[in-house]
Design a protein around this motif. Sequence first.
Motif, PDB file in Angstrom:
ATOM      1  N   ARG A 288     -18.904   0.529 -18.290  1.00 41.16           N
ATOM      2  CA  ARG A 288     -19.061   2.076 -17.984  1.00 41.16           C
ATOM      3  C   ARG A 288     -17.879   2.679 -17.745  1.00 41.16           C
ATOM      4  O   ARG A 288     -17.265   2.400 -16.628  1.00 41.16           O
ATOM      5  N   PRO A 289     -17.288   3.757 -18.462  1.00 40.31           N
ATOM      6  CA  PRO A 289     -16.044   4.491 -18.120  1.00 40.31           C
ATOM      7  C   PRO A 289     -16.139   4.989 -16.626  1.00 40.31           C
ATOM      8  O   PRO A 289     -15.175   5.224 -15.902  1.00 40.31           O
ATOM      9  N   ASP A 290     -17.505   5.576 -16.517  1.00 39.72           N
ATOM     10  CA  ASP A 290     -17.620   6.518 -15.121  1.00 39.72           C
ATOM     11  C   ASP A 290     -17.254   5.295 -14.054  1.00 39.72           C
ATOM     12  O   ASP A 290     -16.930   5.899 -12.956  1.00 39.72           O
ATOM     13  N   ILE A 291     -17.720   4.167 -14.152  1.00 37.61           N
ATOM     14  CA  ILE A 291     -17.710   3.149 -12.884  1.00 37.61           C
ATOM     15  C   ILE A 291     -16.300   2.661 -12.718  1.00 37.61           C
ATOM     16  O   ILE A 291     -15.566   2.673 -11.949  1.00 37.61           O
ATOM     17  N   LEU A 292     -15.555   2.596 -13.978  1.00 34.86           N
ATOM     18  CA  LEU A 292     -14.131   2.450 -13.944  1.00 34.86           C
ATOM     19  C   LEU A 292     -13.334   3.542 -13.492  1.00 34.86           C
ATOM     20  O   LEU A 292     -12.256   3.019 -12.906  1.00 34.86           O
ATOM     21  N   GLU A 293     -13.496   4.602 -13.731  1.00 32.90           N
ATOM     22  CA  GLU A 293     -13.026   5.797 -13.202  1.00 32.90           C
ATOM     23  C   GLU A 293     -13.160   5.864 -11.594  1.00 32.90           C
ATOM     24  O   GLU A 293     -12.321   6.211 -10.940  1.00 32.90           O
ATOM     25  N   ALA A 294     -14.372   5.536 -11.096  1.00 31.45           N
ATOM     26  CA  ALA A 294     -14.736   5.447  -9.601  1.00 31.45           C
ATOM     27  C   ALA A 294     -13.834   4.650  -9.132  1.00 31.45           C
ATOM     28  O   ALA A 294     -13.121   4.667  -7.839  1.00 31.45           O
ATOM     29  N   GLU A 295     -13.767   3.340  -9.831  1.00 33.35           N
ATOM     30  CA  GLU A 295     -12.685   2.018  -9.154  1.00 33.35           C
ATOM     31  C   GLU A 295     -11.473   2.652  -8.925  1.00 33.35           C
ATOM     32  O   GLU A 295     -10.686   2.298  -8.160  1.00 33.35           O
ATOM     33  N   HIS A 296     -10.871   3.240 -10.268  1.00 38.37           N
ATOM     34  CA  HIS A 296      -9.481   3.682  -9.891  1.00 38.37           C
ATOM     35  C   HIS A 296      -9.140   4.536  -8.953  1.00 38.37           C
ATOM     36  O   HIS A 296      -8.172   4.725  -8.189  1.00 38.37           O
ATOM     37  N   ALA A 297      -9.990   5.401  -8.668  1.00 38.41           N
ATOM     38  CA  ALA A 297     -10.184   6.482  -7.864  1.00 38.41           C
ATOM     39  C   ALA A 297      -9.981   5.651  -6.386  1.00 38.41           C
ATOM     40  O   ALA A 297      -9.346   6.231  -5.269  1.00 38.41           O
ATOM     41  N   LEU A 298     -10.978   4.851  -6.265  1.00 41.99           N
ATOM     42  CA  LEU A 298     -10.891   3.932  -4.993  1.00 41.99           C
ATOM     43  C   LEU A 298      -9.467   3.319  -4.684  1.00 41.99           C
ATOM     44  O   LEU A 298      -9.065   3.124  -3.749  1.00 41.99           O
ATOM     45  N   LYS A 299      -8.922   2.839  -5.782  1.00 41.42           N
ATOM     46  CA  LYS A 299      -7.620   2.145  -5.727  1.00 41.42           C
ATOM     47  C   LYS A 299      -6.511   3.182  -5.436  1.00 41.42           C
ATOM     48  O   LYS A 299      -5.745   2.740  -4.554  1.00 41.42           O
ATOM     49  N   ALA A 300      -6.700   4.237  -5.821  1.00 42.82           N
ATOM     50  CA  ALA A 300      -5.683   5.441  -5.223  1.00 42.82           C
ATOM     51  C   ALA A 300      -5.908   5.657  -4.083  1.00 42.82           C
ATOM     52  O   ALA A 300      -4.793   6.000  -3.346  1.00 42.82           O
ATOM     53  N   SER A 301      -7.046   5.911  -3.462  1.00 40.48           N
ATOM     54  CA  SER A 301      -7.300   5.883  -2.068  1.00 40.48           C
ATOM     55  C   SER A 301      -6.573   4.997  -1.299  1.00 40.48           C
ATOM     56  O   SER A 301      -6.072   5.242  -0.292  1.00 40.48           O
ATOM     57  N   ASN A 302      -6.901   3.877  -1.743  1.00 42.80           N
ATOM     58  CA  ASN A 302      -6.280   2.462  -1.189  1.00 42.80           C
ATOM     59  C   ASN A 302      -4.779   2.550  -0.937  1.00 42.80           C
ATOM     60  O   ASN A 302      -4.154   2.456   0.182  1.00 42.80           O
ATOM     61  N   ALA A 303      -4.344   3.022  -2.102  1.00 41.85           N
ATOM     62  CA  ALA A 303      -2.646   3.051  -2.121  1.00 41.85           C
ATOM     63  C   ALA A 303      -2.230   4.113  -1.166  1.00 41.85           C
ATOM     64  O   ALA A 303      -1.260   4.251  -0.617  1.00 41.85           O
ATOM     65  N   ASN A 304      -3.195   5.237  -0.992  1.00 37.84           N
ATOM     66  CA  ASN A 304      -2.747   6.409  -0.014  1.00 37.84           C
ATOM     67  C   ASN A 304      -2.693   5.844   1.418  1.00 37.84           C
ATOM     68  O   ASN A 304      -1.795   6.241   2.196  1.00 37.84           O
ATOM     69  N   ILE A 305      -3.465   4.988   1.735  1.00 34.17           N
ATOM     70  CA  ILE A 305      -3.506   4.100   3.065  1.00 34.17           C
ATOM     71  C   ILE A 305      -1.958   3.625   3.248  1.00 34.17           C
ATOM     72  O   ILE A 305      -1.301   3.674   4.278  1.00 34.17           O
ATOM     73  N   GLY A 306      -1.557   2.934   2.375  1.00 39.12           N
ATOM     74  CA  GLY A 306      -0.133   2.463   2.302  1.00 39.12           C
ATOM     75  C   GLY A 306       0.969   3.258   2.863  1.00 39.12           C
ATOM     76  O   GLY A 306       2.017   3.198   3.644  1.00 39.12           O
ATOM     77  N   ALA A 307       0.925   4.455   2.096  1.00 39.17           N
ATOM     78  CA  ALA A 307       1.722   5.539   2.185  1.00 39.17           C
ATOM     79  C   ALA A 307       1.729   6.252   3.561  1.00 39.17           C
ATOM     80  O   ALA A 307       2.707   6.413   4.141  1.00 39.17           O
ATOM     81  N   ALA A 308       0.408   6.371   4.008  1.00 39.73           N
ATOM     82  CA  ALA A 308       0.257   6.965   5.486  1.00 39.73           C
ATOM     83  C   ALA A 308       0.749   5.836   6.408  1.00 39.73           C
ATOM     84  O   ALA A 308       1.237   6.346   7.454  1.00 39.73           O
TER      85      ALA A 308
END
Length: 485
Positions: A288-308
């Motif tokens: 399901r692309p919408d699930i994959l889309e949500a997971e990529h958004a989760l990974k993006a949020s995870n990467a933001n923690i590293g920058a913070a």
Amino acid sequence: MTKSLVSIAVAVAVLSGCSMIPEYKQPAAPVAAAYPQGPAYSPAEAASMAEAEQGWRQFFHDQALQQLIQASLVNNRDLKVAVLNIEAYRAQYRIQRADLFPAVNANATGTRSRTPADLSSTGQARVGGEYTANLGVSSYELDLWGRVRSLSDQALETYLSSEEARRSTQISLVASVANAYYTWQADQAQLKLSQDTLGAFEESYRLTSRSSEVGVSSALDLAQSRTSVETARVALAKYQRQVAQDENALVLLLGGPLPANLAQAKPLDAELVSELPAGLPSDLLQRRPDILEAEHALKASNANIGAARAAFFPTISLTASAGSASSDLGNLFKGGQGAWSFAPSISLPIFNAGSLRASLDYSKIQKEISVANYEKSIQTAFQEVSDGLAARKTYKDQLQAQKDLVQANQDYYRLAERRYRIGVDSNLTFLDAQRSLFSAQQSAITDRLAQLASEVNLYKALGGGWVEQTGQAQAKADQAQTPNG
């Protein structure tokens, strides 16, 4: 100097490998390991990815619908916006990724000036000049703590999320076109039924009118017969309107007029769609692309923690240049005119009133929100597939029962008409048979439309609809859209 630059580059490459991004762990799917079972559910058979990702040309058997879907994929404005969003996010990723590398600029300057005698140190007027040509790096941040790389990873995941959003938009578009087309076909069938029924009711009304004139039928019989005629006229006007509106809805989805060479539509009772195996709930995570889309958004949020996190540590920037300088343009590139400068800087956050801590907290909260969105997308997918399996089983039973009901009403109508014409039964029985048959035929068309819509929605819920016949064409398209370094 060259050796020093090489040493600095090697040190930067080694230190830049540091990352403060938390280790990513895919959240557990918050659904059961299997779809619901019971008399209302069609069994969820195991399926390979190839079976589940059946192309829309294979799933939809109506050539006219295939033409309409193809036209919508070319012209639909929502899909165009989704594609343009991909290009925008890809550009943002390339911009962010470029910060990992120093930007080298070539500069050349020249000045010539005259100093009056009273300002000159020699007491005489002096004319002089200065010329420089160099290559330089300005404010290049050494990514010792992975801040820039974290932002680059966040931009990449956002880009990948936009690609899945485009696929999700395409799936929704294919399903919307199919549902709009079947609604159009069903309303056309209802319109044809209303026209035929009106003709039959009008003929019955004429016969009843003649019987009334000779005293065989009463005024009440005639009034009841007229009621049936007017009821059919109401239905006729209703479906004329709905057919026109259905066509307008299709035109909007297609992004243009209906094709002039549209193929002949298959009848509603033909085999119009394939029956896909549902597989297991875990398959949806990859399909399901919408699930994959949500997971990529989760990974993006995870990467933001590293920058913070990296923002708490010192920021080291380099500014350097090397070239030639001379007071005479003709001597600019002669031996001995070399010039260079090297200006590192370091910035250490000491007091910011809790801004950095708040930014880190915010990024962690955003990750938790992304986790919740990811889990919700899985739960929604599970519900949609479960509903589809229930609809598949029950609509088959309902449609068969409705067909039997139509047949029973046809037998009732023929018998009532014959008995009325020979004077055995009253006109009331005959009118009741007419109305019952009309209502049963209308319900049969409505039930068939609902069954088709449920199959289309299940196909969408399983993640089908973004490949055509094979994955080769899409794979080539994805490869062409891979972000460039």
